[in-house]
Design a protein around this motif. Structure first.
Motif, PDB file in Angstrom:
ATOM      1  N   LYS A  79      63.420  60.630   1.172  1.00 38.34           N
ATOM      2  CA  LYS A  79      62.307  61.125   2.103  1.00 38.34           C
ATOM      3  C   LYS A  79      62.105  60.317   3.030  1.00 38.34           C
ATOM      4  CE  LYS A  79      58.040  63.757   2.253  1.00 38.34           C
ATOM      5  NZ  LYS A  79      56.548  64.320   1.253  1.00 38.34           N
ATOM      6  N   ASP A  80      61.698  59.270   1.743  1.00 40.24           N
ATOM      7  CA  ASP A  80      61.237  57.773   2.364  1.00 40.24           C
ATOM      8  C   ASP A  80      62.072  57.088   2.149  1.00 40.24           C
ATOM      9  OD1 ASP A  80      60.152  57.709  -0.001  1.00 40.24           O
ATOM     10  OD2 ASP A  80      58.397  57.986   0.171  1.00 40.24           O
ATOM     11  N   PHE A  81      63.083  56.413   1.659  1.00 45.15           N
ATOM     12  CA  PHE A  81      63.727  55.631   1.141  1.00 45.15           C
ATOM     13  C   PHE A  81      65.103  55.449   1.432  1.00 45.15           C
ATOM     14  CE2 PHE A  81      63.875  58.488  -2.646  1.00 45.15           C
ATOM     15  CZ  PHE A  81      65.134  58.602  -2.876  1.00 45.15           C
ATOM     16  N   VAL A  82      65.974  54.851   1.991  1.00 41.16           N
ATOM     17  CA  VAL A  82      67.647  54.756   1.663  1.00 41.16           C
ATOM     18  C   VAL A  82      68.325  53.744   1.313  1.00 41.16           C
ATOM     19  CG1 VAL A  82      69.320  53.852   3.350  1.00 41.16           C
ATOM     20  CG2 VAL A  82      67.044  54.981   4.413  1.00 41.16           C
ATOM     21  N   VAL A  83      69.271  54.141   0.295  1.00 41.80           N
ATOM     22  CA  VAL A  83      69.655  53.144  -0.450  1.00 41.80           C
ATOM     23  C   VAL A  83      71.812  53.128   0.325  1.00 41.80           C
ATOM     24  CG1 VAL A  83      68.722  54.030  -2.489  1.00 41.80           C
ATOM     25  CG2 VAL A  83      70.194  55.229  -2.047  1.00 41.80           C
ATOM     26  N   PRO A 105      60.215  66.215   9.525  1.00 43.70           N
ATOM     27  CA  PRO A 105      59.261  65.275  10.328  1.00 43.70           C
ATOM     28  C   PRO A 105      58.700  63.669   9.799  1.00 43.70           C
ATOM     29  CG  PRO A 105      58.288  67.431  10.701  1.00 43.70           C
ATOM     30  CD  PRO A 105      59.173  66.841   9.392  1.00 43.70           C
ATOM     31  N   SER A 106      59.145  62.921  10.688  1.00 44.20           N
ATOM     32  CA  SER A 106      58.942  60.803   9.638  1.00 44.20           C
ATOM     33  C   SER A 106      57.731  60.360   9.837  1.00 44.20           C
ATOM     34  CB  SER A 106      59.015  60.607  11.424  1.00 44.20           C
ATOM     35  OG  SER A 106      59.026  60.594  12.790  1.00 44.20           O
ATOM     36  N   GLY A 107      56.377  61.810  10.173  1.00 43.59           N
ATOM     37  CA  GLY A 107      55.407  61.573  10.169  1.00 43.59           C
ATOM     38  C   GLY A 107      54.740  62.359   8.939  1.00 43.59           C
ATOM     39  N   ALA A 108      55.528  62.823   7.937  1.00 52.55           N
ATOM     40  CA  ALA A 108      55.411  63.468   7.144  1.00 52.55           C
ATOM     41  C   ALA A 108      55.442  63.246   5.780  1.00 52.55           C
ATOM     42  CB  ALA A 108      56.275  64.679   6.714  1.00 52.55           C
ATOM     43  N   SER A 109      56.492  61.492   6.117  1.00 48.39           N
ATOM     44  CA  SER A 109      57.318  60.761   4.303  1.00 48.39           C
ATOM     45  C   SER A 109      55.633  59.621   4.585  1.00 48.39           C
ATOM     46  CB  SER A 109      58.409  60.448   4.800  1.00 48.39           C
ATOM     47  OG  SER A 109      58.660  60.137   6.378  1.00 48.39           O
ATOM     48  N   ALA A 110      55.151  59.472   3.886  1.00 48.55           N
ATOM     49  CA  ALA A 110      54.178  58.767   3.217  1.00 48.55           C
ATOM     50  C   ALA A 110      54.822  58.069   2.443  1.00 48.55           C
ATOM     51  CB  ALA A 110      52.928  58.909   2.574  1.00 48.55           C
ATOM     52  N   SER A 111      55.643  56.787   2.787  1.00 45.60           N
ATOM     53  CA  SER A 111      56.246  55.527   2.087  1.00 45.60           C
ATOM     54  C   SER A 111      55.269  54.641   1.186  1.00 45.60           C
ATOM     55  CB  SER A 111      57.629  54.992   2.778  1.00 45.60           C
ATOM     56  OG  SER A 111      57.757  54.282   1.934  1.00 45.60           O
ATOM     57  N   SER A 145      48.660  51.967  -6.076  1.00 46.68           N
ATOM     58  CA  SER A 145      49.450  52.703  -6.578  1.00 46.68           C
ATOM     59  C   SER A 145      50.949  52.663  -6.701  1.00 46.68           C
ATOM     60  CB  SER A 145      49.349  54.091  -6.171  1.00 46.68           C
ATOM     61  OG  SER A 145      49.906  53.211  -4.660  1.00 46.68           O
ATOM     62  N   GLU A 146      51.639  53.277  -7.279  1.00 46.07           N
ATOM     63  CA  GLU A 146      52.838  52.793  -7.855  1.00 46.07           C
ATOM     64  C   GLU A 146      54.158  52.180  -5.759  1.00 46.07           C
ATOM     65  OE1 GLU A 146      56.166  53.728 -10.997  1.00 46.07           O
ATOM     66  OE2 GLU A 146      55.922  55.326  -9.489  1.00 46.07           O
ATOM     67  N   SER A 147      53.861  51.196  -6.258  1.00 43.03           N
ATOM     68  CA  SER A 147      55.223  50.857  -4.418  1.00 43.03           C
ATOM     69  C   SER A 147      56.255  51.793  -4.350  1.00 43.03           C
ATOM     70  CB  SER A 147      55.707  49.944  -5.095  1.00 43.03           C
ATOM     71  OG  SER A 147      57.293  49.876  -5.646  1.00 43.03           O
ATOM     72  N   ALA A 148      56.396  51.902  -3.600  1.00 46.71           N
ATOM     73  CA  ALA A 148      57.392  52.685  -2.649  1.00 46.71           C
ATOM     74  C   ALA A 148      58.900  52.555  -3.337  1.00 46.71           C
ATOM     75  CB  ALA A 148      57.316  52.776  -0.515  1.00 46.71           C
ATOM     76  N   ALA A 191      62.637  50.835   2.063  1.00 45.50           N
ATOM     77  CA  ALA A 191      61.779  51.923   1.364  1.00 45.50           C
ATOM     78  C   ALA A 191      60.708  51.946   3.284  1.00 45.50           C
ATOM     79  CB  ALA A 191      60.703  51.096   0.574  1.00 45.50           C
ATOM     80  N   THR A 192      60.566  53.210   3.576  1.00 46.24           N
ATOM     81  CA  THR A 192      60.585  53.201   4.755  1.00 46.24           C
ATOM     82  C   THR A 192      59.889  54.720   5.445  1.00 46.24           C
ATOM     83  OG1 THR A 192      61.689  53.781   7.220  1.00 46.24           O
ATOM     84  CG2 THR A 192      62.371  54.305   4.876  1.00 46.24           C
ATOM     85  N   PRO A 193      58.263  54.240   6.045  1.00 51.03           N
ATOM     86  CA  PRO A 193      57.819  55.124   5.744  1.00 51.03           C
ATOM     87  C   PRO A 193      58.082  55.899   7.705  1.00 51.03           C
ATOM     88  CG  PRO A 193      56.360  53.404   7.026  1.00 51.03           C
ATOM     89  CD  PRO A 193      57.785  52.605   6.592  1.00 51.03           C
ATOM     90  N   ASP A 194      58.974  55.879   8.225  1.00 49.33           N
ATOM     91  CA  ASP A 194      59.729  55.955   9.244  1.00 49.33           C
ATOM     92  C   ASP A 194      61.329  56.799   9.041  1.00 49.33           C
ATOM     93  OD1 ASP A 194      60.354  57.036  11.779  1.00 49.33           O
ATOM     94  OD2 ASP A 194      58.489  55.561  12.837  1.00 49.33           O
ATOM     95  N   MET A 195      61.169  57.304   8.786  1.00 50.18           N
ATOM     96  CA  MET A 195      62.597  57.968   8.859  1.00 50.18           C
ATOM     97  C   MET A 195      63.739  58.048  10.025  1.00 50.18           C
ATOM     98  SD  MET A 195      65.499  57.631   6.589  1.00 50.18           S
ATOM     99  CE  MET A 195      64.723  57.767   4.801  1.00 50.18           C
ATOM    100  N   LYS A 196      62.997  58.094  10.484  1.00 51.35           N
ATOM    101  CA  LYS A 196      63.576  58.274  12.021  1.00 51.35           C
ATOM    102  C   LYS A 196      63.751  57.417  12.626  1.00 51.35           C
ATOM    103  CE  LYS A 196      62.919  61.368  16.222  1.00 51.35           C
ATOM    104  NZ  LYS A 196      62.061  62.418  17.669  1.00 51.35           N
TER     105      LYS A 196
END
Length: 397
Positions: free
Chosen positions: A152-156, A43-49, A55-58, A116-121
């Motif tokens: 999970k929270d990124f696209v390449v 679920p898109s809400g489950a990924s915390a980018s 902390s280290e960046s997404a 980097a995206t915290p909302d994959m959906k």
């Protein structure tokens, strides 16, 4: 005349394999194909980018993950970095993207853009909408050769096909939102976060470096399980005609311009137009033959295409195979001016024009390909010919 004409997106996709043989990587060079892996199905809400303070960046986390499977060096977030594609499909602030960078794929001799995206959906929905808009504008194959790969929270989006293959051998997956895309047997396909898209581990490509298609050519006469987009027999059928007049009516003006057609000059050729059949056409299994185009006059002959009504298709394909292998023997390539043999059930067309072949594919003609080791990407027809070592296909490199 009996003809089964069913236009398919696979035939439309054949156009991509011809003249544009690319959009080179269809937004891969301009990121065109986002990929998504099992992690992306959460679920898109489950990924915390978003990164917590200190902390280290997404983006850095994404780079570390990619580096487990491919080269991704010298990451830069500079929007003016010359390694970035000249035309991207998205940027920071759009499609749910919070960070964007580019790194050098030194092993693959290319680049990888990382989002980097915290909302994959949200990203997948935006990519689907973008793909539909591009297809609506006439790019009917857009997204079929997706190189957009998601976690999970990124696209390449790698610019090199081999790098894409290496990445999907991991837990990352290709995101595809094309309605006619179906991976071949042996590869996985699962639902994405939005309807109309899927995630998989098959990299579809026209450059011959994508994932291997392990399927064997289908025999149209053999019953078997129904394939997506195909009838149970595994074939959409081939066209037929009872005479040259019927064949001309079939192909003109949809593909071949037969305004000028001659049976007496069927043996004509020019430096730019070489027919498949040489010598007596009856020795090739052809009972009627004609040439369409502009014969020599003030100018040398041009726009030449040959129409054949065939009495013995096996003989024609056997002779054409020998001629094709002889042409390949010198340098492994077919002569650019040489015609390709497009066959139906009892008819054939000889042409060296990619645009004409595209029209013939839509009429369900298929190209006799006898190149050793040839295979076609998913989404194209691949059927057995009447001679060993050849296949019938609507895919061209």
């Amino acid at each position: 005349m009996r003809l089964r004409i069913r236009r398919t997106l696979a035939a439309a996709a054949a156009l991509a394999a011809l003249g544009t043989l690319a959009t080179a990587c269809q937004d891969s060079a301009k990121p065109d194909t986002p990929a998504a892996g099992p992690a992306a199905t959460a679920p898109s809400g489950a990924s915390a980018s978003a990164s917590a303070p200190g902390s280290e960046s997404a983006l850095a986390r994404a780079q570390k993950h990619v580096q487990k499977f491919a080269s991704c060096e010298d990451m830069s977030t500079d929007p003016k970095d010359p390694r970035l594609p000249s035309a991207e499909f998205t940027n920071v602030g759009k499609w749910g993207v919070t960070e964007r960078g580019v790194c050098s794929d030194k092993t693959g001799h290319g680049e990888i853009v990382v989002y980097a995206t915290p909302d994959m959906k949200a990203f997948q929905q935006a990519y689907k909408d973008h793909s539909e808009a591009r297809r609506g504008a006439g790019e009917t194959d857009y997204g079929l050769f997706s190189r957009v790969i998601v976690g999970k929270d990124f696209v390449v989006t790698p610019t090199r096909t081999k790098t894409a293959v290496a990445l999907v051998d991991s837990d990352l997956r290709v995101l595809t939102c094309h309605p006619s895309y179906f991976p071949p047997d042996g590869y996985h396909r699962e639902k994405a976060l939005v309807e109309g898209c899927s995630l998989g581990d098959f990299v579809n490509s026209t450059d011959g470096e994508g994932s291997r298609n392990l399927e064997v050519p289908r025999d149209p006469s053999t019953e078997g399980p129904e394939k997506p987009g195909q009838p149970a027999t595994g074939s959409l059928g081939l066209p037929s005609a009872g005479s040259l007049a019927e064949l001309k009516k079939l192909v003109h003006p949809h593909s071949v311009d037969c305004t000028n057609m001659s049976t007496q000059d069927a043996a004509v050729r020019s430096i730019d137009y070489k027919p498949v059949i040489e010598g007596d056409p009856r020795a090739w299994g052809v009972k009627e033959r004609a040439v369409c185009g502009d014969l020599a006059g003030e100018r040398r002959a041009h726009n030449l295409n040959w129409l054949d009504v065939v009495s013995d298709m096996r003989t024609l394909q056997t002779r054409a195979k020998a001629a094709q292998l002889a042409d390949l023997k010198d340098d492994g390539r077919l002569m650019a001016t040489g015609s390709k043999l497009m066959v139906g059930t009892n008819v054939a067309v000889e042409t060296n024009s990619p645009s004409i072949r595209h029209g013939l594919y839509q009429l369900q003609f298929l190209y006799l390909n006898c190149e050793p080791g040839f295979n076609a990407p998913a989404g194209y027809r691949l059927e057995k010919s009447l001679v060993e070592g050849c296949v019938l296909t609507n895919f061209e490199r």
